[in-house]
Design an enzyme around this catalytic site. Structure first.
Site, PDB file in Angstrom:
ATOM      1  N   ASN A   9       0.854  -1.189   0.000  1.00 32.31           N
ATOM      2  CA  ASN A   9       0.000   0.000   0.000  1.00 32.31           C
ATOM      3  C   ASN A   9       0.891   1.242   0.000  1.00 32.31           C
ATOM      4  O   ASN A   9       1.630   1.479   0.958  1.00 32.31           O
ATOM      5  CB  ASN A   9      -0.900  -0.041   1.241  1.00 32.31           C
ATOM      6  CG  ASN A   9      -1.844   1.140   1.331  1.00 32.31           C
ATOM      7  OD1 ASN A   9      -1.940   1.950   0.404  1.00 32.31           O
ATOM      8  ND2 ASN A   9      -2.551   1.245   2.441  1.00 32.31           N
ATOM      9  N   LEU A  10       0.823   2.035  -1.046  1.00 33.56           N
ATOM     10  CA  LEU A  10       1.675   3.221  -1.147  1.00 33.56           C
ATOM     11  C   LEU A  10       1.105   4.420  -0.395  1.00 33.56           C
ATOM     12  O   LEU A  10       1.768   5.452  -0.279  1.00 33.56           O
ATOM     13  CB  LEU A  10       1.906   3.586  -2.618  1.00 33.56           C
ATOM     14  CG  LEU A  10       2.433   2.466  -3.535  1.00 33.56           C
ATOM     15  CD1 LEU A  10       2.838   3.048  -4.890  1.00 33.56           C
ATOM     16  CD2 LEU A  10       3.593   1.731  -2.912  1.00 33.56           C
ATOM     17  N   LYS A  11      -0.138   4.282   0.076  1.00 30.02           N
ATOM     18  CA  LYS A  11      -0.815   5.345   0.832  1.00 30.02           C
ATOM     19  C   LYS A  11      -0.675   6.691   0.106  1.00 30.02           C
ATOM     20  O   LYS A  11      -0.798   6.756  -1.110  1.00 30.02           O
ATOM     21  CB  LYS A  11      -0.286   5.385   2.265  1.00 30.02           C
ATOM     22  CG  LYS A  11      -0.555   4.078   3.026  1.00 30.02           C
ATOM     23  CD  LYS A  11      -0.348   4.198   4.512  1.00 30.02           C
ATOM     24  CE  LYS A  11      -0.764   2.912   5.204  1.00 30.02           C
ATOM     25  NZ  LYS A  11      -0.650   2.987   6.673  1.00 30.02           N
ATOM     26  N   HIS A  93      -9.962   0.264   5.041  1.00 30.27           N
ATOM     27  CA  HIS A  93      -8.716   0.420   5.791  1.00 30.27           C
ATOM     28  C   HIS A  93      -9.004   1.306   6.994  1.00 30.27           C
ATOM     29  O   HIS A  93      -9.880   2.176   6.939  1.00 30.27           O
ATOM     30  CB  HIS A  93      -7.641   1.047   4.901  1.00 30.27           C
ATOM     31  CG  HIS A  93      -6.275   1.014   5.494  1.00 30.27           C
ATOM     32  ND1 HIS A  93      -5.848   1.927   6.431  1.00 30.27           N
ATOM     33  CD2 HIS A  93      -5.227   0.173   5.284  1.00 30.27           C
ATOM     34  CE1 HIS A  93      -4.607   1.655   6.773  1.00 30.27           C
ATOM     35  NE2 HIS A  93      -4.204   0.589   6.096  1.00 30.27           N
ATOM     36  N   GLU A 141      -5.979  -6.159  10.586  1.00 26.54           N
ATOM     37  CA  GLU A 141      -4.937  -5.198  10.926  1.00 26.54           C
ATOM     38  C   GLU A 141      -5.294  -4.432  12.208  1.00 26.54           C
ATOM     39  O   GLU A 141      -6.083  -3.482  12.149  1.00 26.54           O
ATOM     40  CB  GLU A 141      -4.751  -4.178   9.805  1.00 26.54           C
ATOM     41  CG  GLU A 141      -4.177  -4.711   8.520  1.00 26.54           C
ATOM     42  CD  GLU A 141      -3.759  -3.569   7.599  1.00 26.54           C
ATOM     43  OE1 GLU A 141      -2.577  -3.507   7.252  1.00 26.54           O
ATOM     44  OE2 GLU A 141      -4.614  -2.728   7.253  1.00 26.54           O
ATOM     45  N   ILE A 146      -0.378  -0.312  13.302  1.00 23.51           N
ATOM     46  CA  ILE A 146      -0.071   0.177  11.960  1.00 23.51           C
ATOM     47  C   ILE A 146       0.982   1.279  12.021  1.00 23.51           C
ATOM     48  O   ILE A 146       0.849   2.250  12.760  1.00 23.51           O
ATOM     49  CB  ILE A 146      -1.340   0.688  11.256  1.00 23.51           C
ATOM     50  CG1 ILE A 146      -2.298  -0.480  10.980  1.00 23.51           C
ATOM     51  CG2 ILE A 146      -0.997   1.393   9.948  1.00 23.51           C
ATOM     52  CD1 ILE A 146      -3.626  -0.072  10.369  1.00 23.51           C
ATOM     53  N   GLY A 181       2.407  -3.080  11.139  1.00 28.87           N
ATOM     54  CA  GLY A 181       3.741  -3.159  11.711  1.00 28.87           C
ATOM     55  C   GLY A 181       4.696  -4.115  11.034  1.00 28.87           C
ATOM     56  O   GLY A 181       5.805  -4.345  11.521  1.00 28.87           O
ATOM     57  N   ALA A 202       2.961  -1.288   4.145  1.00 29.67           N
ATOM     58  CA  ALA A 202       3.149   0.011   3.498  1.00 29.67           C
ATOM     59  C   ALA A 202       4.548   0.566   3.712  1.00 29.67           C
ATOM     60  O   ALA A 202       5.426   0.434   2.863  1.00 29.67           O
ATOM     61  CB  ALA A 202       2.094   0.999   3.999  1.00 29.67           C
ATOM     62  N   SER A 203       4.767   1.184   4.862  1.00 26.78           N
ATOM     63  CA  SER A 203       5.988   1.959   5.083  1.00 26.78           C
ATOM     64  C   SER A 203       7.272   1.158   4.934  1.00 26.78           C
ATOM     65  O   SER A 203       8.285   1.695   4.477  1.00 26.78           O
ATOM     66  CB  SER A 203       5.952   2.626   6.462  1.00 26.78           C
ATOM     67  OG  SER A 203       5.808   1.675   7.494  1.00 26.78           O
TER      68      SER A 203
END
Length: 229
Positions: A9-11, A93, A141, A146, A181, A202-203
């Protein structure tokens, strides 16, 4: 939708804005081909068409809020997601929650036009309710994990175990994946060993200095869990 899967997920991260989103997607595509695993990317809506039309791996929209095209200023229609070339949709989400009635309609519309549907949920009971809507996958999630670097597979394994138990028992055709996480290949491996069929993250990938190297690390555990062709 093929499993096991890694969904990135690039958010709305600056590190994934504009052409940077395509660079990450290309790195993911390279890893997917080299390892023979399933990787999907979910760009921000601004980059969705660019990415979807530039790579062969699955590209998912991060969300939608109306079913069909029309006079909906600043809204995202499910049908338009398909029209620009995307192949799937993430819904509910924790950063973009939906009312149950709206979620049900959006999921049904997406499935009816052939999109992969992933519904996010914060806990086992909500995951069971999400599975009742008939998505291809439910992503459990815990929102408090997160973006923390504290992997759900290590800090809340019981959440995964109970979600897999409930969903598998009542809706065996719905697959459970997990997220929150997830930072390392070990985190992914742990999630798979707990019974999931993939991860949503994501991150860890987006903010990595070397996208290819990090995505390779995160995707490597999928080779062990890969389903036979």
């Amino acid at each position: 939708m093929k499993f096991p899967i890694l969904i990135i997920n690039l958010k709305a991260y600056g590190e994934a804005a504009g052409k940077k989103a395509l660079e990450i997607a290309k790195a993911a595509e390279k890893v997917a081909k080299e390892l023979g695993v399933n990787i999907a990317v979910a760009p921000n809506h601004l980059e969705l068409a660019l990415v979807a039309q530039s790579v062969e791996i699955p590209v998912y929209a991060q969300g939608a809020d109306v079913e069909t095209p029309g006079a909906y200023t600043a809204h995202i229609a499910v049908d338009n997601i398909k029209a620009v070339g995307a192949s799937g949709l993430i819904l509910n989400h924790s950063e973009a929650p939906l009312a149950l009635n709206q979620l049900s309609k959006l999921a049904a519309r997406a499935k009816s036009i052939g999109l992969d549907v992933v519904i996010c949920a914060p806990d086992p009971v909500t995951s069971l309710a999400a599975a009742a809507l008939g998505p291809h996958a439910v992503a459990v999630e815990p929102p408090e994990l997160i973006g923390t670097g504290k992997a759900v597979s290590k800090y809340k394994p019981e959440t995964i175990i109970e979600t897999v138990r409930l969903v598998t028992k009542h809706f065996p055709n719905v697959v459970v994946i997990t997220g929150a996480g997830i930072e390392t290949g070990e985190d992914v491996e742990a999630a798979l060993k707990l019974g999931t069929k993939g991860v949503l993250l994501a991150s860890a990938a987006v903010k990595a200095k070397d996208h290819y190297q990090k995505i390779f690390e995160l995707a490597k555990p999928l080779t062990v869990a890969a389903e036979p062709p």
